[in-house]
Design a protein around this motif. Structure first.
Motif, PDB file in Angstrom:
ATOM      1  N   THR A 153       0.844  -1.182   0.000  1.00 29.15           N
ATOM      2  CA  THR A 153       0.000   0.000   0.000  1.00 29.15           C
ATOM      3  C   THR A 153       0.882   1.234   0.000  1.00 29.15           C
ATOM      4  O   THR A 153       1.757   1.379   0.851  1.00 29.15           O
ATOM      5  CB  THR A 153      -0.879   0.019   1.265  1.00 29.15           C
ATOM      6  OG1 THR A 153      -1.622  -1.178   1.313  1.00 29.15           O
ATOM      7  CG2 THR A 153      -1.810   1.209   1.257  1.00 29.15           C
ATOM      8  N   THR A 159     -11.329  -2.165  -3.124  1.00 33.42           N
ATOM      9  CA  THR A 159      -9.947  -2.295  -3.638  1.00 33.42           C
ATOM     10  C   THR A 159      -9.549  -3.753  -3.822  1.00 33.42           C
ATOM     11  O   THR A 159      -8.746  -4.077  -4.679  1.00 33.42           O
ATOM     12  CB  THR A 159      -8.907  -1.660  -2.695  1.00 33.42           C
ATOM     13  OG1 THR A 159      -9.044  -2.239  -1.405  1.00 33.42           O
ATOM     14  CG2 THR A 159      -9.089  -0.166  -2.604  1.00 33.42           C
ATOM     15  N   GLY A 178     -10.795   4.828  -6.965  1.00 36.21           N
ATOM     16  CA  GLY A 178     -10.868   3.392  -7.111  1.00 36.21           C
ATOM     17  C   GLY A 178     -11.192   3.109  -8.568  1.00 36.21           C
ATOM     18  O   GLY A 178     -11.313   4.031  -9.377  1.00 36.21           O
ATOM     19  N   ASP A 215       0.060  -0.688  -4.616  1.00 40.40           N
ATOM     20  CA  ASP A 215      -1.368  -0.604  -4.348  1.00 40.40           C
ATOM     21  C   ASP A 215      -1.697   0.820  -3.934  1.00 40.40           C
ATOM     22  O   ASP A 215      -1.574   1.176  -2.772  1.00 40.40           O
ATOM     23  CB  ASP A 215      -1.762  -1.599  -3.259  1.00 40.40           C
ATOM     24  CG  ASP A 215      -3.266  -1.741  -3.139  1.00 40.40           C
ATOM     25  OD1 ASP A 215      -3.973  -1.208  -4.020  1.00 40.40           O
ATOM     26  OD2 ASP A 215      -3.716  -2.365  -2.181  1.00 40.40           O
ATOM     27  N   ASN A 263      -4.591   2.397  -4.930  1.00 41.42           N
ATOM     28  CA  ASN A 263      -6.001   2.718  -5.059  1.00 41.42           C
ATOM     29  C   ASN A 263      -6.659   2.495  -3.700  1.00 41.42           C
ATOM     30  O   ASN A 263      -6.202   1.719  -2.898  1.00 41.42           O
ATOM     31  CB  ASN A 263      -6.530   1.903  -6.255  1.00 41.42           C
ATOM     32  CG  ASN A 263      -7.647   0.942  -5.995  1.00 41.42           C
ATOM     33  OD1 ASN A 263      -8.492   1.128  -5.132  1.00 41.42           O
ATOM     34  ND2 ASN A 263      -7.674  -0.121  -6.772  1.00 41.42           N
ATOM     35  N   GLY A 264      -7.629   3.320  -3.391  1.00 37.69           N
ATOM     36  CA  GLY A 264      -8.330   3.071  -2.145  1.00 37.69           C
ATOM     37  C   GLY A 264      -8.244   4.193  -1.131  1.00 37.69           C
ATOM     38  O   GLY A 264      -7.660   5.244  -1.375  1.00 37.69           O
TER      39      GLY A 264
END
Length: 892
Positions: A67, A538, A478, A104, A106-107
């Motif tokens: 993340t 996600t 997202g 990662d 996105n989110g």
RNA sequence: GGGCGGGUAGCUCAGUUGGUAGAGCGCUGGCUUUACAAGCCGGAUGUCGCAGGUUCGAGCCCUGUCCCGCCCACCA
């Protein structure tokens, strides 16, 4: 700096390449070497995936995309190193490695950072501003209201901010020597990943596995989004049982319910108790009257009601919890939803359909004091109202019969949330998983879980699954759910028949792109269309990481070469999410497993045995560890821990790793720093050493194949210290570098020393990439033609081909035992091990004396014995030596 | 409440199919030894959480139990 040793006299079969140890630095300079080798590896492309080689020669890794928000901590270093060790092993086994990296980004974590950093809020209906550029918000700007930006601009800002972090992550991972092919990098919000996620959705839709429904769903009132079962956690919170008296319609009977959520009284749609509960049997089938609002609700029996809890009779609300949802469905109860998406009580009109009341005026008056309030104040207010109400539903007795009873109870929270989840009836997209439980369990059983007990967690989670997967989120950063809805002539969207894009159009943004057959001007117009505003969970994208790597749906040949993957490394707390959803997707799309192995790393615990995490403020940044101990030492620490085992953060282990790297450096200098002729390995002690080395290679290979890298490392390290540096080198060096003896014997020792170093370097290479490459480069790189140790072959029986086994496999250990006996005699005499023994007598039993004979000269040389006698002592056990009559030379 | 893992030297941890308890660190004695004092040679240190059982023999297998951690669970 290899140089030919000069020995023009000898027509030796082979002259050893050697180095001038004097020219090397005194100590291993890890930081300098890290920079140098990192550059070399990236330039030579040794980590590149070769797409021309077939599947069976390929080892595919489904790398966890970290993340991207904030910084990496030592826990990342720990788990990524463990995976890298396994990968490096397989690369040396000749596998074509596919080892990508993903970010990662996105989110929610990114959204929150972007909102704060730029002081903006995303508003779906704000128009896109091309070329919008923002900088970090100033203090002055922060005092103003946040700037509203379109979703597209917001996403661009997310990209902008995550890019900085991604570069820092990349640099750190590269220095950690993760042998990633950096050409295979993706981010979960990039075009490729969005297309894969949307393709997944189209495929699920086509198979009837994706559906949308208006249903009670777990909802976070702060983030204002639906959440899935897997993102929910239970937390223990203080609460209180409030006892509230209900009346019964057409009777002067009353009863008392106990509830922790009195604010849901206006949402009460029924009352239930256990069918066998004698206290309430007479009530079933009648209508209860709620206090304050005088709403009639049915009283029905249910096995799910626990007679021992509270008062044994309870109110059913829309919706207090999942059981309410169940009762609501089974009993076809009314829907009285009073909690809004923002967690405030919505306006309600008593007397209108759905809110029937025996006294609408009274009900409305009471409700007016609740409307618009958040849940906690509403709870207080309703308690006040109940207390001050002049009469109960039946007109007698206080509605609130006693002081609330304080309790601790478990409440469901969104894992990132701060307020309890509510069940709200909203329109959401789901993926059908409940009816696939058996297939999901079967797929989980096909996969090798390492350690295997982690498979139990997957099984338990799957068996306990109680809801389909809610995949829609009311968020912005997202992947958009790729659907549009027709709007009818009256302006109502038709959710029943969504319009899907063609696969060739992906990725699409339904908020910007126009569905086929419509004009942009028809957006949100009667007889036009509207775009779906929700984005995917996600995990909906993350669950496609194997397919993201394999370019599923885009490049069939590549997909065939890379799917399923060989290994998924991950940690155990996301078995129910990442592992579970990835297995579910692979099952839904292709009926296959996504990978053959899962390796589950443990957690890093701080000295108080708490999980080390950035959020807890106890995390240690990796960079200063690299500086202080060197990357190899940090990797050594990570590779010392077995899979699945939570491990204490222990600087002692870094020090041990550093010591090991130093020792390899010095051993390398020593073994390679002496010229000489290389002859076949023929002497007994050399052959005995090689035989032990060959056994080490066998066991290390077995361990690594079984993902037991920590076991392998421990055995390799023990061998290195106790069989090689402290012992075999001591036993062989007088012969290898002395002038005496036959050239063949000297050359045999020299060859065996070099073989030992060569093999041990390769065994250590997956764990200690820098120091092993450094030493390898001095001589072995040119000697073997393998420029990098990391693509040199993993040691195998082939390395020992043509070397005859020793006459006595025990002769090496016997030599050690004998050498130790002499050293102990020196130690006892207070004499340094370097002191020459002018003479001594070695005593042992007959068998031992016979067995030591072939190697005794080596022992005597290593122990610096000028002369020695042997004497029979039948009392001594086999393999035991006693030293007597020793005369040591005077100190030089 | 259910499940999983762990409890072995002061500390961090190994301990394969049951066969005389191990390593590293730390502690401690000795040694400048021509690769390495970031080294080498030695030494001390244990009711293997507790209680039963199976067995000739249990750290390991079985039963019960206590602690620690994690995961799950239906919020009245």
């Amino acid at each position: 700096m290899p140089s030919q040793s000069a020995d023009p006299e000898a027509p030796a079969p082979k002259t050893a390449l050697s180095i001038n140890a004097e020219e090397l630095p005194k100590h291993f300079e890890s930081a300098e070497a890290e920079a140098r080798w990192d550059t070399a590896w990236q330039a030579s492309g040794i980590y590149h995936y070769d797409e021309t080689r077939p599947r069976e020669e390929t080892f595919v890794v489904d790398t966890p995309p970290p993340t991207v928000s904030g910084s990496l901590h030592v826990g990342h270093v720990f788990s990524y190193t463990q995976a890298d060790v396994v990968v490096r092993y397989w690369r040396m086994r000749g596998k074509n490695i596919f080892y990508p990296m993903g970010w990662d980004d996105n989110g929610l974590p990114t959204e929150r950072r972007v909102q704060d950093y730029f002081h903006v809020r995303c508003e779906a209906h704000v128009p896109y501003e091309p070329g919008l550029e923002l900088k970090e918000a100033s203090d002055a700007q922060r005092k103003e209201r946040p700037r509203l930006v379109s979703r597209k601009n917001f996403i661009e800002l997310c990209h902008q901010l995550t890019q900085v972090d991604e570069q820092a992550f990349h640099a750190l991972f590269q220095r950690l020597a993760l042998s990633v092919d950096w050409r295979q990098t993706y981010s979960t919000i990039d075009e490729h990943c969005r297309a894969i996620a949307q393709r997944s959705f189209l495929d699920l839709s086509a198979k009837g596995l994706a559906y949308q429904t208006w249903a009670p769903t777990m909802w976070d009132v702060d983030f204002q989004t639906a959440v899935a079962q897997a993102e929910v956690e239970d937390r223990t919170r203080p609460g209180a049982f409030h006892h509230i008296e209900f009346g019964v319609q057409g009777s002067d009977r009353s009863f008392v319910i106990a509830t922790t959520r009195p604010e849901l009284l206006p949402a009460c749609v029924g009352v239930t108790a256990h069918p066998d509960d004698a206290r309430n049997k007479d009530l079933f089938g009648k209508q209860a009257l709620t206090p304050l609002f005088k709403v009639p609700v049915p009283i029905f029996p249910s096995e799910l009601a626990d007679p021992s809890k509270g008062t044994g009779i309870l109110m059913v609300c829309t919706f207090g919890d999942q059981t309410d949802v169940l009762w609501w469905r089974e009993q076809k109860l009314a829907l009285r939803q009073v909690i809004g998406k923002d967690g405030r009580l919505v306006p309600v009109a008593y007397g209108s359909p759905g809110f029937e009341s025996q006294d609408p005026e009274l009900a409305n008056r009471h409700y007016a004091e609740l409307e618009g309030k958040k849940l906690a104040p509403a709870r207080e207010q309703i308690v006040t109202l109940l207390r001050s109400a002049s009469g109960s539903a039946t007109g007698k007795g206080a509605p609130l019969t006693q002081e609330p009873e304080k309790i601790e109870h478990t409440v469901k929270f969104y894992e990132r949330g701060e307020r309890p989840l509510e069940f709200l009836s909203t329109r959401q997209w789901f993926v059908r998983l409940l009816d696939k439980k058996q297939a999901l369990l079967a797929k989980g059983a096909e996969i090798d879980w390492r350690p295997d007990y982690m498979g139990v967690r997957y099984r338990d989670w799957t068996e306990g699954l109680s809801q389909d997967w809610c995949v829609s989120r009311q968020r912005y950063f997202g992947v958009a759910i790729p659907v549009w809805y027709r709007i009818d002539a009256s302006g109502q969207p038709n959710y029943e028949q969504p319009i899907l894009p063609a696969e060739s159009q992906l990725p699409v943004d339904p908020m910007l792109d126009v569905p086929a057959g419509f004009q942009a001007s028809q957006r949100d117009q009667p007889d036009g269309f509207t775009g779906e505003t929700d984005v995917f969970d996600t995990w909906f994208t993350s669950s496609m990481t194997p397919q993201i790597g394999s370019h599923w749906g885009k490049d069939a040949a590549r997909h065939a070469r890379l799917f399923p993957a060989d290994v998924r490394p991950q940690s155990h707390e996301i078995i129910r999410t990442w592992a579970f959803y990835t297995i579910a997707k692979a099952l839904c799309h292709e009926g296959r497993v996504p990978w053959h192995n899962v390796m589950i790393s443990g957690w890093i615990l701080d000295p108080d045995r708490k999980k080390m995490a950035k959020s807890k403020g106890n995390a240690v940044t990796p960079l200063h560890l690299f500086e202080e101990y060197g990357v190899d030492s940090v990797r050594y620490w990570a590779a010392s821990a077995r899979l699945g085992a939570d491990t204490a953060f222990d600087t002692q282990t870094f020090k041990v790793g550093k010591r090991l790297a130093t020792k390899l450096f010095n051993a390398g200098k020593f073994v390679l720093g002496h010229p000489g002729e290389l002859h076949p390995i023929t002497s007994e002690i050399d052959r005995a050493f090689v035989a032990k080395l060959a056994r080490l290679v066998e066991s290390a290979t077995l361990d690594l194949e079984g993902y037991r890298y920590a076991n392998a490392l421990q055995n390799i390290e023990t061998f290195f210290w106790s069989q090689f540096t402290d012992t075999y080198i001591e036993l062989a060096k007088p012969r290898a570098w002395g002038a005496q003896g036959r050239a063949e014997e000297r050359g045999s020792a020299l060859s065996a020393l070099r073989l030992g170093l060569n093999v041990l370097l390769r065994l250590f290479a997956p764990v200690l990439p820098y120091i092993t490459e450094e030493v390898w480069s001095w001589v072995f790189a040119s000697e073997t033609g393998q420029a990098s140790i990391h693509v040199a072959p993993w040691p195998s029986a082939g390395d020992f081909k043509g070397i005859a086994p020793p006459h006595d496999p025990g002769s090496f250990d016997l030599a050690l035992s004998c050498l130790n006996a002499i050293n102990k005699a020196k130690s006892d005499a207070g004499v340094s091990a370097g002191r020459v023994a002018e003479r001594l007598t070695l005593r042992a039993n007959a068998g031992t004396l016979a067995a030591i004979a072939p190697v005794i000269a080596d022992v005597a040389g290593a122990a610096r014995c000028l002369s020695y006698d042997t004497a029979l002592d039948a009392q001594l056990e086999a393999g035991v030596f006693a030293v007597t009559d020793a005369v040591f030379a005077a100190k030089a």
